[in-house]
Motif scaffolding. Structure first.
Motif, PDB file in Angstrom:
ATOM      1  N   LEU A  61      -4.153  -2.944   6.901  1.00  0.00           N
ATOM      2  CA  LEU A  61      -4.000  -3.898   6.164  1.00  0.00           C
ATOM      3  C   LEU A  61      -4.743  -3.872   4.840  1.00  0.00           C
ATOM      4  O   LEU A  61      -4.276  -3.828   3.689  1.00  0.00           O
ATOM      5  N   ARG A  62      -5.906  -3.749   5.059  1.00  0.00           N
ATOM      6  CA  ARG A  62      -7.087  -3.298   4.138  1.00  0.00           C
ATOM      7  C   ARG A  62      -6.583  -2.091   3.131  1.00  0.00           C
ATOM      8  O   ARG A  62      -7.051  -1.897   1.863  1.00  0.00           O
ATOM      9  N   ALA A  63      -5.918  -1.036   3.930  1.00  0.00           N
ATOM     10  CA  ALA A  63      -5.847   0.178   3.425  1.00  0.00           C
ATOM     11  C   ALA A  63      -4.949  -0.079   2.308  1.00  0.00           C
ATOM     12  O   ALA A  63      -4.675   0.678   1.147  1.00  0.00           O
ATOM     13  N   GLY A  64      -4.259  -0.995   2.297  1.00  0.00           N
ATOM     14  CA  GLY A  64      -3.108  -1.163   1.126  1.00  0.00           C
ATOM     15  C   GLY A  64      -3.581  -1.894   0.115  1.00  0.00           C
ATOM     16  O   GLY A  64      -2.935  -1.874  -1.054  1.00  0.00           O
ATOM     17  N   PHE A  65      -5.050  -2.253   0.118  1.00  0.00           N
ATOM     18  CA  PHE A  65      -5.407  -3.038  -0.889  1.00  0.00           C
ATOM     19  C   PHE A  65      -6.454  -2.094  -1.899  1.00  0.00           C
ATOM     20  O   PHE A  65      -6.978  -2.571  -2.599  1.00  0.00           O
ATOM     21  N   ALA A  66      -6.651  -0.857  -1.134  1.00  0.00           N
ATOM     22  CA  ALA A  66      -7.733   0.027  -1.674  1.00  0.00           C
ATOM     23  C   ALA A  66      -7.306   0.513  -2.944  1.00  0.00           C
ATOM     24  O   ALA A  66      -5.790   0.518  -3.434  1.00  0.00           O
ATOM     25  N   LYS A  67      -8.051   0.822  -3.805  1.00  0.00           N
ATOM     26  CA  LYS A  67      -7.851   1.357  -5.243  1.00  0.00           C
ATOM     27  C   LYS A  67      -7.227   3.042  -4.872  1.00  0.00           C
ATOM     28  O   LYS A  67      -7.807   3.568  -4.028  1.00  0.00           O
TER      29      LYS A  67
END
Length: 147
Positions: A139-145
């Protein structure tokens, strides 16, 4: 005489909660919402979770707390065989409960509430920590730049 000299002063530090404890609490809260939604669906009602939102009053300009209803998306659906399937989600990602298995099959809405309670107990006991960590990471990887 100093006013602080009358008090007992100590060196204290606030306890930091580990990320896994915070993730467990988040998932447990969402499961509690699903239980309430399932009970409401059983009785023919609708359920909306409540949260506090701060808004600025247009007349006085002051910020005030307002309770608003938020939609709760159901984690369950009726399968082709007539049974109810339940997929536990962390954010928008379904959690793999066992190798290759991401849903729980139950026969009725009462069994659904019981299954959700069992999942909540498992999360609270830490049985799904690895799966929560994996879902949180994706889930966090989807928000990474993007570079």
């Amino acid at each position: 005489m100093n006013a602080l000299s009358k008090l007992k002063l100590v060196a204290a530090h606030a306890e930091k909660k580990s990320p896994i404890v915070l993730r467990r609490a988040k998932l447990t809260g969402k499961i509690t919402d699903q239980i309430a939604a399932a009970k409401a669906a059983t009785s023919g009602d609708t359920y909306a979770s409540k949260r506090v939102k701060f808004v600025q009053d247009s007349e006085s300009g002051e910020r005030k707390a307002v309770e608003i209803a938020t939609r709760v998306k159901q984690w369950w659906w009726k399968a082709a065989n007539g049974k109810i399937n339940l997929a536990v989600r962390y954010g928008s990602k379904p959690i793999e409960l066992a190798k290759g298995k991401n849903a729980i099959e139950v026969g009725s809405m009462d069994e659904l509430v019981t299954a959700l309670g069992a999942v909540r107990d498992a999360v609270h006991a830490g049985e799904l920590d690895a799966q929560i960590e994996q879902a949180s990471g994706s889930l966090r990887a989807g928000f990474a730049k993007k570079k």
